[in-house]
Structure formats: structure tokens, C-alpha cells
Design an enzyme around this catalytic site. Structure first.
Site, PDB file in Angstrom:
ATOM      1  N   GLN A 192      42.748  40.500  34.339  1.00 23.85           N
ATOM      2  CA  GLN A 192      42.199  39.176  34.047  1.00 23.85           C
ATOM      3  C   GLN A 192      43.060  38.017  34.557  1.00 23.85           C
ATOM      4  O   GLN A 192      42.724  36.859  34.306  1.00 23.85           O
ATOM      5  CB  GLN A 192      41.941  39.023  32.551  1.00 23.85           C
ATOM      6  CG  GLN A 192      43.162  39.075  31.669  1.00 23.85           C
ATOM      7  CD  GLN A 192      42.858  38.676  30.240  1.00 23.85           C
ATOM      8  OE1 GLN A 192      42.100  37.743  29.982  1.00 23.85           O
ATOM      9  NE2 GLN A 192      43.439  39.383  29.290  1.00 23.85           N
ATOM     10  N   ASP A 193      44.131  38.319  35.284  1.00 25.15           N
ATOM     11  CA  ASP A 193      44.945  37.269  35.898  1.00 25.15           C
ATOM     12  C   ASP A 193      45.199  37.586  37.372  1.00 25.15           C
ATOM     13  O   ASP A 193      46.287  37.353  37.898  1.00 25.15           O
ATOM     14  CB  ASP A 193      46.267  37.122  35.142  1.00 25.15           C
ATOM     15  CG  ASP A 193      46.970  35.805  35.437  1.00 25.15           C
ATOM     16  OD1 ASP A 193      46.296  34.825  35.818  1.00 25.15           O
ATOM     17  OD2 ASP A 193      48.204  35.737  35.290  1.00 25.15           O
ATOM     18  N   LEU A 194      44.163  38.098  38.031  1.00 23.72           N
ATOM     19  CA  LEU A 194      44.316  38.532  39.432  1.00 23.72           C
ATOM     20  C   LEU A 194      44.140  37.354  40.389  1.00 23.72           C
ATOM     21  O   LEU A 194      43.176  37.270  41.144  1.00 23.72           O
ATOM     22  CB  LEU A 194      43.304  39.641  39.749  1.00 23.72           C
ATOM     23  CG  LEU A 194      43.439  40.289  41.139  1.00 23.72           C
ATOM     24  CD1 LEU A 194      44.812  40.894  41.340  1.00 23.72           C
ATOM     25  CD2 LEU A 194      42.353  41.335  41.346  1.00 23.72           C
ATOM     26  N   HIS A 195      45.087  36.428  40.332  1.00 23.70           N
ATOM     27  CA  HIS A 195      45.090  35.355  41.318  1.00 23.70           C
ATOM     28  C   HIS A 195      45.925  35.795  42.514  1.00 23.70           C
ATOM     29  O   HIS A 195      46.579  36.849  42.496  1.00 23.70           O
ATOM     30  CB  HIS A 195      45.614  34.055  40.712  1.00 23.70           C
ATOM     31  CG  HIS A 195      46.959  34.167  40.077  1.00 23.70           C
ATOM     32  ND1 HIS A 195      48.119  34.224  40.811  1.00 23.70           N
ATOM     33  CD2 HIS A 195      47.333  34.245  38.773  1.00 23.70           C
ATOM     34  CE1 HIS A 195      49.155  34.315  40.014  1.00 23.70           C
ATOM     35  NE2 HIS A 195      48.712  34.340  38.759  1.00 23.70           N
TER      36      HIS A 195
END
Length: 289
Positions: A192-195
Site C-alpha cells: 500500500q506504499d508502492l511509490h
């Protein structure tokens, strides 16, 4: 490490238990180094939630020692890395759950994916995401549970922040968080933080994913952190372009992905980049099919 915490971690003193964790950190690091026979190098200056330091194993293998501040989002990071087993993500070499410590494969040279710009980064991510989306259940927190947790506090947080964005954004976010979970597709492992700065250039593969904050839920949610990835360009054209390309090339339901992207962007917006995240959510609100 010295008794002085790295500058990027000082803010943890403001959190419950943060000061005690920072005081214990030198002992935690020393214990890991002794148990795993590590030669430690320099800590990574851009770490802001965990202490991460270059390490070398007795056989010369280069690794990263990561000691986590225990928090909700990274609770099952070790399990996520084990589930991926190196397929598009860094390998987990060892795990000490009592110390919340992970020994990880090191990415070299370790430059970040945003160096390629938006088009090049999306080329890489379109190839990586289907590999990361492996069927998943326990122990990973269900997306439905996380959505309910966000929805429970979102309106109060908005009120305390001074209602600094319009009612339509709040209403759309809450509606998405309350209605989308019940009609999800197959549950897969989500980062959910795949930047773009959580994907690093490596040697075993050209690019590897790091720092999972895992959930189990539908694929449409999995593009949300990329859609709101400020480092790939912050404009209506960039944001909507990321949404359109990812949903088209990965055969995702664009409307569900758009709504998840709005909801997570707003839920995560109350921080240092508040204004930019609200702008991102507004552009997505206007980007209906």
C-alpha cells in the site's frame, strides 16, 4: 550505532513509545549485529520510520539491517517479503521478530525508480505488479478492515484539521471506503506504499521493491499509491495519466481504482504533503469515466 538517533528518526519521540524505542535502539542494533555476525556500515539517511544500515555478512554478502519501530502498517513486512520470495522484491535473509529486525538483500546501486521519469517508471511497474499480486490471506490485514479503520476516524480528522478540503472529497472517500470492500475481486498481496522511491535499481533483477506495508485485497487498490506518487509528476495530466495507463495495461476496473485512489490519498493526506495530496484527490474526483 551511537546513542544519538539519526535525524530522520527524531520525530518518533513524539509518538507513544517512540522515545523508549529510540533509547533502546543502540542495544537492538548491537544485538542483531552480534547474532547475525554483521559488519555494519553507514545508516541510510533517508530512513524515517525504521533504522536501516548497510551490513556485510561473514561470507562477504552485502545486506541491509532494518530495525523497525513497531507500527500498524509494517506489522507483517517480513511475512510479505517471505511470501514474495524474491520475485520482484528484495529477499528476506533473516528475521528477528522480538527485536522487530529484518536482514535484507541489498539493492546495488540502489537508485530510485523515479530517475526514469513517469513513462519509464510505469513501464517497470506494469511488469512488476502482476508478479507481486500473489493470492494472499492471513496473516495480512484485509483491505476491508483497513478501509473500515480509515473510515472510522476520517471525518473527525478532517474536522480537527479545519475542514481544509471540500465536502465532496470527504463524502466520496467515505462512500468508497464503506462500499467498495464488499464487492472486491480476488484477494492478493498488496503493497500500500508502492511509490516510485520504494523501487530500487539492483543487480539480481533490474528493479526490486522494498518496504512493503502489506494488505490483502483486490488488485484495483494496488495502483493507488502509484497514482498518488508525487515524485512521478504532480499535475492533473500526470495523475490521471497514471490512472489511465495502469488500469488499461493491467486490465483493471478503472472506476474502482479511481475511487480507491481517492480514498487512500485522502486517508493518508494529513501530513507533510497535505496540499499536494488534496490536489491529487480533486483531480481524480473530476476524472470520472
Amino acid at each position: 550505532m551511537t546513542a544519538t538517533p539519526p535525524a530522520g528518526l527524531v520525530w518518533l519521540q513524539e509518538l507513544e513509545g517512540g522515545g523508549a524505542w529510540l533509547e533502546a535502539l543502540p542495544e537492538l542494533v548491537a544485538g542483531c549485529a552480534a547474532d547475525w555476525q554483521l559488519e555494519l556500515g553507514e545508516p541510510f539517511a533517508d530512513a524515517h520510520v525504521s533504522y536501516a544500515v548497510a551490513a556485510r555478512l561473514p561470507d562477504g554478502t552485502q545486506a541491509v539491517l532494518k530495525v523497525q519501530f513497531p507500527d500498524r502498517e509494517s506489522e507483517h513486512e517480513a511475512a510479505a517479503l517471505a511470501h514474495w520470495d524474491g520475485d520482484g522484491a528484495v529477499r528476506l535473509l533473516a528475521h528477528d521478530p522480538e527485536r522487530h529486525a529484518l536482514l535484507l538483500e541489498r539493492c546495488l546501486p540502489g537508485t530510485q525508480l523515479d530517475e526514469l521519469g513517469q513513462d519509464g517508471a510505469l513501464d517497470v511497474l506494469v511488469g512488476l505488479l502482476p508478479r507481486l499480486w500473489k493470492p494472499a490471506g492471513a496473516p495480512f490485514r484485509p483491505l476491508a478492515e483497513e478501509a473500515a479503520w480509515w473510515a472510522e476516524s476520517l471525518e473527525d480528522t478532517w474536522e480537527r484539521a479545519g475542514r481544509t478540503f471540500d465536502d465532496a472529497l470527504l463524502a466520496t472517500s467515505l462512500e468508497a471506503l464503506r462500499t467498495l470492500p464488499a464487492s472486491q475481486g480476488e484477494a492478493v498481496l498488496l503493497h500500500q506504499d508502492l511509490h516510485a522511491q520504494n523501487v530500487l535499481r539492483a543487480q539480481r533483477e533490474p528493479w526490486l521493491v522494498i518496504d512493503p506495508k502489506p494488505l490483502a485485497g483486490e488488485r484495483e487498490f494496488g495502483v493507488a499509491p502509484i497514482v498518488r506518487s508525487l515524485e512521478l509528476g504532480h499535475s492533473r495530466r500526470h495523475v490521471v495519466g497514471r490512472l489511465d495507463r495502469l488500469t488499461s495495461e493491467l486490465a483493471l476496473d478503472r472506476e474502482r481504482a479511481r475511487l480507491w485512489s481517492i480514498a487512500q490519498t485522502i486517508a493518508w493526506s494529513f501530513g507533510s504533503r497535505y496540499r499536494q495530496h488534496v490536489e491529487t484527490a480533486r483531480w481524480l474526483l473530476e476524472a470520472e469515466d
